[in-house]
Design a protein around this motif. Structure first.
Motif, PDB file in Angstrom:
ATOM      1  N   ASP A  33     -32.823 -56.616  16.893  1.00  0.00           N
ATOM      2  CA  ASP A  33     -33.474 -57.684  16.143  1.00  0.00           C
ATOM      3  C   ASP A  33     -34.962 -57.356  16.034  1.00  0.00           C
ATOM      4  O   ASP A  33     -35.701 -57.469  17.008  1.00  0.00           O
ATOM      5  N   GLY A  34     -35.384 -56.948  14.850  1.00  0.00           N
ATOM      6  CA  GLY A  34     -36.765 -56.528  14.645  1.00  0.00           C
ATOM      7  C   GLY A  34     -37.773 -57.654  14.657  1.00  0.00           C
ATOM      8  O   GLY A  34     -38.977 -57.412  14.701  1.00  0.00           O
ATOM      9  N   GLU A  35     -37.331 -58.905  14.631  1.00  0.00           N
ATOM     10  CA  GLU A  35     -38.250 -60.045  14.676  1.00  0.00           C
ATOM     11  C   GLU A  35     -38.390 -60.631  16.078  1.00  0.00           C
ATOM     12  O   GLU A  35     -39.200 -61.506  16.308  1.00  0.00           O
ATOM     13  N   CYS A  36     -37.583 -60.147  17.000  1.00  0.00           N
ATOM     14  CA  CYS A  36     -37.611 -60.631  18.377  1.00  0.00           C
ATOM     15  C   CYS A  36     -38.616 -59.795  19.174  1.00  0.00           C
ATOM     16  O   CYS A  36     -38.509 -58.563  19.230  1.00  0.00           O
ATOM     17  N   LYS A  37     -39.591 -60.460  19.799  1.00  0.00           N
ATOM     18  CA  LYS A  37     -40.589 -59.727  20.583  1.00  0.00           C
ATOM     19  C   LYS A  37     -39.961 -59.013  21.776  1.00  0.00           C
ATOM     20  O   LYS A  37     -40.364 -57.908  22.120  1.00  0.00           O
ATOM     21  N   PHE A 137     -39.979 -65.315  24.957  1.00  0.00           N
ATOM     22  CA  PHE A 137     -40.807 -64.160  24.584  1.00  0.00           C
ATOM     23  C   PHE A 137     -41.468 -64.293  23.219  1.00  0.00           C
ATOM     24  O   PHE A 137     -42.425 -63.587  22.936  1.00  0.00           O
ATOM     25  N   GLY A 138     -40.944 -65.147  22.346  1.00  0.00           N
ATOM     26  CA  GLY A 138     -41.538 -65.362  21.038  1.00  0.00           C
ATOM     27  C   GLY A 138     -40.860 -64.561  19.936  1.00  0.00           C
ATOM     28  O   GLY A 138     -39.976 -63.743  20.167  1.00  0.00           O
ATOM     29  N   ARG A 139     -41.313 -64.855  18.737  1.00  0.00           N
ATOM     30  CA  ARG A 139     -40.771 -64.234  17.527  1.00  0.00           C
ATOM     31  C   ARG A 139     -41.926 -63.571  16.778  1.00  0.00           C
ATOM     32  O   ARG A 139     -43.019 -64.102  16.718  1.00  0.00           O
ATOM     33  N   ARG A 140     -41.649 -62.438  16.197  1.00  0.00           N
ATOM     34  CA  ARG A 140     -42.645 -61.736  15.394  1.00  0.00           C
ATOM     35  C   ARG A 140     -42.676 -62.370  14.012  1.00  0.00           C
ATOM     36  O   ARG A 140     -41.666 -62.836  13.515  1.00  0.00           O
ATOM     37  N   GLU A 141     -43.818 -62.364  13.377  1.00  0.00           N
ATOM     38  CA  GLU A 141     -43.944 -62.902  12.021  1.00  0.00           C
ATOM     39  C   GLU A 141     -43.209 -62.037  11.003  1.00  0.00           C
ATOM     40  O   GLU A 141     -42.744 -62.511   9.984  1.00  0.00           O
ATOM     41  N   SER A 142     -43.149 -60.743  11.292  1.00  0.00           N
ATOM     42  CA  SER A 142     -42.442 -59.820  10.407  1.00  0.00           C
ATOM     43  C   SER A 142     -41.681 -58.832  11.278  1.00  0.00           C
ATOM     44  O   SER A 142     -41.900 -58.746  12.487  1.00  0.00           O
ATOM     45  N   CYS A 143     -40.815 -58.090  10.656  1.00  0.00           N
ATOM     46  CA  CYS A 143     -39.984 -57.140  11.379  1.00  0.00           C
ATOM     47  C   CYS A 143     -40.845 -56.046  12.019  1.00  0.00           C
ATOM     48  O   CYS A 143     -41.885 -55.652  11.482  1.00  0.00           O
TER      49      CYS A 143
END
Length: 156
Positions: A33-37, A137-143
């Motif tokens: 998952d590229g949006e998962c920190k 851990f949070g989510r990234r704004e973009s991949c």
């Protein structure tokens, strides 16, 4: 009907699935998952410790990643498990993660000691982390975007 991510293999190979575009699978591939920190942090960790350059990486948000999730009966918008594709087979949840870490070589291969625990227990621990990963851990704004030095190891 949605298949369980515990399934070892799809009813037929992704190589013969017309919905999965051809891709180089001569090395193990980690679909993440590229949006998962947390997941992106794992990829950075793997890049740093994979001295032999064994692994390739593929964000689940890519068209190929979505096709693989669909092939294995997983929701292509809710990336509940990373996928390790090795030798034409997919591994999910705890089994996939343990093998990913062990594949980094010593000392990381000591993770195999965790196999003393029953797989259902390991999968429950995996599920606990996976279901809380954005809260913890949070989510990234973009991949996740790799830097130029490692970009060749990414399939998308």
């Amino acid at each position: 009907m949605r298949r369980s991510p515990d399934a070892r293999e799809a009813p037929y190979s992704y190589r013969s699935d017309p919905n999965v575009p051809p891709f180089p699978d001569d090395q193990p591939i980690i679909v993440f998952d590229g949006e998962c920190k947390f997941c992106s942090g794992w990829v950075r960790f793997a890049l740093r410790h994979d001295r032999s350059g064994r692994y390739r990486f593929l964000p689940a948000q890519s068209p190929l990643g979505a096709a693989l999730y669909q092939h294995y009966g997983l929701d292509p918008t809710d990336y509940e498990t990373n996928i390790l594709i090795r030798d034409g087979r997919a591994l999910f949840k705890a089994e996939g993660s343990l093998q990913m870490i062990a594949g980094l070589g010593f000392p990381w291969s000591l993770i195999n000691l965790a196999r003393v625990f029953p797989r259902p227990l390991l999968d429950r621990a995996y599920d606990l982390i996976a279901s809380n990963r954005f809260r913890w851990f949070g989510r990234r704004e973009s991949c996740f975007v790799p830097d130029a030095g490692v970009r060749a190891r990414f399939l998308a």
